[in-house]
Design an enzyme around this catalytic site. Structure first.
Site, mmCIF file in Angstrom:
data_model
loop_
_atom_site.group_PDB
_atom_site.id
_atom_site.type_symbol
_atom_site.label_atom_id
_atom_site.label_comp_id
_atom_site.label_asym_id
_atom_site.label_seq_id
_atom_site.Cartn_x
_atom_site.Cartn_y
_atom_site.Cartn_z
ATOM 1 N N CYS A 1 23.316 -23.244 0.950
ATOM 2 C CA CYS A 1 23.906 -22.088 1.626
ATOM 3 C C CYS A 1 25.033 -21.458 0.827
ATOM 4 C CB CYS A 1 24.382 -22.471 3.021
ATOM 5 S SG CYS A 1 25.418 -23.933 3.068
ATOM 6 N N GLU B 1 28.545 -24.459 10.867
ATOM 7 C CA GLU B 1 28.466 -24.093 9.448
ATOM 8 C C GLU B 1 27.084 -23.507 9.245
ATOM 9 O OE1 GLU B 1 27.219 -23.948 6.038
ATOM 10 O OE2 GLU B 1 27.616 -26.062 5.597
ATOM 11 N N LYS C 1 21.635 -35.947 14.757
ATOM 12 C CA LYS C 1 20.213 -35.640 14.637
ATOM 13 C C LYS C 1 19.957 -35.020 13.277
ATOM 14 C CE LYS C 1 17.577 -32.174 15.518
ATOM 15 N NZ LYS C 1 16.513 -32.374 14.466
ATOM 16 N N GLU D 1 19.087 -14.110 3.866
ATOM 17 C CA GLU D 1 19.152 -15.422 3.224
ATOM 18 C C GLU D 1 17.734 -15.892 2.910
ATOM 19 O OE1 GLU D 1 21.631 -19.547 3.684
ATOM 20 O OE2 GLU D 1 20.802 -18.697 5.518
#
Length: 500
Positions: free
Chosen positions: A292, A258, A183, A388
Site C-alpha cells: 500500500c 490502515e 483474523k 489502487e
C-alpha cells in the site's frame, strides 16, 4: 524448492485458540495455493461464528491476568517472544514465501527480521506506558493520567504482508496489556499461526494471542461486531474499511484503520536521476507491487522526464522473475491468478488512453506472474492514475512548476505515503510539509522502522502502527483527581445549592 510442509505443521487445523491449534467449524473448506505454481499446499476448515466466539471468550478470560501483569513481566515475555521468532526465523521465511510467492530474499532480509525487530522494540516499549506526571492544576487537587488496556482487540490483517501485519496488530496490543483475536487473510494463514505458536512457546499465557482463519463476510464481520470485542484494527482496502467502520460503529468500538494507498513519487529537476530511477523501480516493484506504500505515481519535472522514463523502462526489463525460492529471483508472482487478472485489466483498459512503455503482460507460466509495467502519457484523472492497482505497475506523468508537482501528488483520495526527490533542502522540506501523507520520504521510498509510526491521511485511514504512537490506539486514557483540602463544603457547591 521450499521445505515447509504445511500439512504436517497444521494437521490439527488452522485456528489457534487458547494456546492450541484446532479445526474450524464453518463446514467450508479452503485451499491455500502456492501462487508460484498454482499447486494446493494445504486445505483446512474455515472459521465460523462459533470459532470466533470461542476465541473471543478465550481472550476475555485471559485479559484480567495479562492486564494485571507488571510492565516488566510483559516486557520479559515479549523479549522471549522475540528470541523464539529469531530461532524459528528460517521456518517462518519458508512459510511466508510459500503462501505469498515472495522472493526468498525479501522474506529473509525484510519481512522476518523486521518482525523480530518489532517484537524486540515492543518488549522495551512495554515498560514505558506512562501517563502525564502528577500536578496540582487547580491548586486544590492533584491530577494524573493513567494509561490502561482496552480489553479484547479484534484485528483483521491482509494477505500481502501476513507476518508483518500480524506483528503490527498483535505486538502493541499485548504490550499495552490487551488480549487479541486476529483474523488473517484466508489465503495466507501460515505465518500468523506460526507467530501465535511462538508467543505460546515464549510463555505468553494461553488466550492472549488467538487466530481465527475464516472468510471476511463470516468470521471477519462477526469478529468486528462481537459485543465483547472492545476495539477493532483493520488493514486492507478502503472499500472494505468503510464496511468495517459501519459494523464497528454499531457497538461504539475503538477503531483503527490502515487502508489503501496510491503513493506519489515526485522527482524535481535537480534530483539525482540515477538515484530516482533506481528508487522508483525498487519502490514500485517491492512485493510485486502489492504494497500500500509502493511507488505508483511518478511525477517528474519536465527536464528529466524522458530520461527518467527510459531509465525506468531499462531497469524494469532487467528484473528477474522466477521461482521465489531461487536466491537470484528479484520478483515473484502476484498472490493469485484472479488478482493477476485484475491487475492486467487495469493495464489493458489504459491502452486506450496511455502508452505502455514496457511490460503489460502475464508470463506464460503456471504461476500468477505479471511483468513489471511502466505506463506513460496518462491523464491525471484517468483510472490508472487514480485507482489502487496493487501490482507491479508504475505510471509516469510530467509536471512543470513545483506548485504543480505538489498539487498533482495530493490529487487522489489517498494519503498513506509519498516521496520527494531533490538535492535542494528547501525544496525537499517544502514537499514534506505540503504533501498530505502519513509518511514522506526524501530521496528514498519504502524503508520503515519500528521506532517510527506508520499510518495515513484521508481515505488511507487513521491511527498508527509501530512506534510508541501505536499505544495511543491500544490504551484508554484515564484522568484521576484527588481532593487535597479535606474541606466538606467546596466553594463551587454554591453554584448548586446555598450561598457563599
Amino acid at each position: 524448492m521450499h521445505n515447509f510442509q504445511a500439512r504436517d505443521h497444521f494437521a490439527d487445523g488452522a485456528q489457534y485458540i487458547a494456546g492450541r491449534l484446532t479445526k474450524g467449524t464453518s463446514g467450508t473448506s479452503h485451499a491455500v495455493v502456492d501462487p508460484a505454481t498454482g499447486d494446493e499446499v494445504y486445505t483446512y476448515e474455515l472459521a465460523g461464528a462459533d470459532d470466533v466466539d470461542a476465541a473471543v471468550a478465550a481472550a476475555a478470560e485471559a485479559f484480567p491476568g495479562w492486564a494485571g501483569a507488571t510492565p516488566g513481566e510483559r516486557s520479559d515475555a515479549l523479549h522471549r517472544f522475540a528470541g523464539v521468532l529469531a530461532e524459528r526465523a528460517e521456518e517462518i521465511v519458508q512459510a511466508e514465501s510459500l503462501q505469498c510467492g515472495k522472493p526468498i530474499k525479501l522474506s529473509r532480509e525484510f519481512d522476518v527480521p523486521g518482525t523480530v525487530d518489532n517484537a524486540a522494540f515492543f518488549a522495551g516499549a512495554a515498560r514505558h506506558l506512562q501517563g502525564q506526571s502528577a500536578g496540582e492544576y487547580t491548586g486544590d487537587h492533584t491530577s494524573y493520567v493513567r494509561r490502561e488496556p482496552i480489553g479484547v482487540v479484534g484485528s483483521i490483517a491482509p494477505w500481502n504482508y501476513p507476518l508483518q501485519m500480524a506483528a503490527w496488530k498483535v505486538l502493541p496490543a499485548i504490550a499495552a496489556g490487551n488480549t487479541i483475536v486476529l483474523k488473517p487473510a484466508e489465503l495466507t494463514p501460515f505465518t500468523s499461526l506460526l507467530f501465535a505458536q511462538a508467543a505460546t512457546e515464549a510463555g505468553i499465557p494461553d488466550g492472549v494471542v488467538n487466530i481465527v482463519t475464516g472468510a471476511g463476510k463470516d468470521a471477519g464481520e462477526h469478529l468486528v461486531g462481537h459485543p465483547d470485542v472492545a476495539m477493532t484494527s483493520f488493514t486492507g482496502s478502503t472499500g472494505v474499511g468503510k464496511r468495517v467502520a459501519e459494523i464497528a460503529t454499531a457497538t461504539v468500538k475503538r477503531l483503527h484503520l490502515e487502508l489503501g494507498g496510491k503513493a506519489p513519487f515526485v522527482v524535481f529537476d535537480d534530483a539525482d536521476l540515477d538515484a530516482a530511477v533506481h528508487g522508483a523501480v525498487a519502490g514500485a516493484l517491492i512485493n510485486s507491487g502489492q504494497d500500500c506504500t509502493a511507488a505508483t505515481r511518478a511525477y517528474v519535472q519536465r527536464p528529466l522526464y524522458e530520461a527518467f522514463v527510459q531509465g525506468v523502462a531499462d531497469l524494469m526489463e532487467s528484473v528477474r522473475l522466477g521461482d521465489p525460492f531461487d536466491p537470484g529471483t528479484d520478483m515473484g508472482p502476484l498472490i493469485s491468478h484472479a488478482h493477476r487478472d485484475r491487475v492486467a485489466g487495469f493495464v489493458d483498459r489504459a491502452r486506450s488512453y496511455a502508452r505502455v512503455v514496457t511490460g503489460g503482460e502475464a508470463l506464460q507460466h503456471p504461476g500468477a506472474y505479471y511483468k513489471p509495467t511502466l505506463i506513460a502519457d496518462a491523464a491525471q484523472d484517468s483510472e490508472i492514475v487514480q485507482s489502487e492497482i496493487f501490482g507491479p505497475v508504475l505510471v509516469v506523468l510530467p509536471f512543470d512548476s513545483d506548485d504543480e508537482g505538489i498539487r498533482l501528488a495530493n490529487d487522489t483520495p489517498y494519503g498513506l505515503a509519498a516521496s520527494a526527490w531533490s538535492r535542494d533542502v528547501f525544496r525537499a522540506n517544502r514537499a514534506t510539509r505540503d504533501i498530505k501523507a502519513g509518511c514522506v520520504w526524501v530521496n528514498d521510498h519504502i524503508p520503515i522502522l519500528s521506532e517510527m509510526p506508520h499510518g495515513g491521511y484521508k481515505a488511507s485511514g487513521y491511527g498508527k502502527d509501530m512506534s510508541a504512537y501505536s499505544f495511543e490506539e491500544y490504551t484508554q486514557v484515564k484522568h484521576v483527581m484527588f481532593d487535597n483540602t479535606a474541606v466538606v463544603r467546596k466553594d463551587w457547591h454554591r453554584t448548586i445549592f446555598g450561598d457563599r
